[in-house]
Design an enzyme around this catalytic site. Structure first.
Site, short mmCIF file in Angstrom:
data_model
loop_
_atom_site.label_atom_id
_atom_site.label_comp_id
_atom_site.label_asym_id
_atom_site.label_seq_id
_atom_site.Cartn_x
_atom_site.Cartn_y
_atom_site.Cartn_z
N GLN A 67 0.84 -1.20 0.00
CA GLN A 67 0.00 0.00 0.00
C GLN A 67 0.88 1.25 0.00
O GLN A 67 0.36 2.37 -0.05
CB GLN A 67 -0.89 0.03 1.26
N SER B 35 5.28 5.18 -2.31
CA SER B 35 6.69 5.44 -2.63
C SER B 35 7.41 4.15 -2.99
O SER B 35 8.19 4.11 -3.94
CB SER B 35 7.39 6.13 -1.44
N GLU C 278 -1.53 -7.77 8.82
CA GLU C 278 -0.59 -7.52 9.90
C GLU C 278 0.71 -8.30 9.66
O GLU C 278 0.68 -9.48 9.31
CB GLU C 278 -1.20 -7.94 11.25
N ASP D 99 9.62 -6.72 1.92
CA ASP D 99 9.71 -6.28 3.31
C ASP D 99 11.11 -5.73 3.50
O ASP D 99 12.10 -6.42 3.21
CB ASP D 99 9.40 -7.40 4.31
N SER D 100 11.17 -4.51 3.95
CA SER D 100 12.45 -3.82 4.05
C SER D 100 12.59 -3.19 5.42
O SER D 100 11.60 -2.96 6.11
CB SER D 100 12.55 -2.73 2.98
#
Length: 200
Positions: free
Chosen positions: A9, A12, A40, A69-70
């Site tokens: 979502q 950027s 979640e 995932d960062s």
């Protein structure tokens, strides 16, 4: 043409991913176009969270899904904020508030070692039950600056100092950043694998 859902979502992050994958003959569709809600992130590692998000998007849409995932890890803070990077100052905190919390935490710790690294893990799942998701991992080494600098990028970019360029990530132009960043590295791996697998 192959269609893959981008499970994010974050506008950027989506813009960076779409720019870095633009040369592939694949249609990448943001999950927002399917009204897929966020899920979640309950994993304890970047890999676990990327898989959770990709599986959720694949289940909701019936299409292959790609999730990222960062996070930022800082040596003096025992690898914090890590998987909590986006929630480090609270769930609805701004980038500026997260940056301020990192700087305050470093000030309270022994900040003689300001080394840090950005990590990006990308998971691609063909479907929600994919037993062997494709995982790509990029790492970008740097240091935490003593104050924010630069207007580009997002997240912790203004305090992530890149010694090789003598600037923060937020002072790099987007093309420079994408060529060396953690996300750029992970997506380059992904692009190579997809090109070989699908001859795109």
């Amino acid at each position: 043409m192959l269609e893959i859902v981008l499970a994010s979502q974050n506008s950027s992050k989506l813009a960076e991913m779409q720019e870095l994958l633009r040369d592939l003959e694949i249609k990448f569709i943001p999950q927002t176009e399917f009204s897929v809600p966020d899920i979640e992130e309950t994993g304890s590692t970047f890999v676990e969270n990327a898989i959770i998000k990709a599986r959720h998007a694949a289940k909701q849409t019936g299409l292959p899904a790609l999730a990222d995932d960062s996070g930022l890890t800082i040596a003096a803070l025992n690898s914090a904020p890590g998987v909590f990077s986006s929630r480090y100052a609270g769930k609805n905190a701004t980038d500026a508030e997260r940056i301020q919390k990192v700087l305050e935490a470093l000030e309270a710790a022994d900040d003689s070692d300001r080394s840090a690294s950005f990590h990006c893990v990308i998971a691609l799942m063909e479907n929600e039950n994919d037993p062997a998701p494709l995982i790509c991992h990029g790492v970008w080494e740097g240091e935490i600056a003593r104050e924010p600098r630069g207007k580009n990028g997002f997240g912790y970019d203004p305090i992530f100092y890149v010694p090789s360029h003598q600037r923060t990530a937020a002072e790099l132009d987007p093309q420079e950043k994408n060529a060396i960043s953690h996300r750029g590295q992970a997506l380059e791996q992904l692009s190579t694998v997809l090109t070989e697998a699908f001859l795109v």
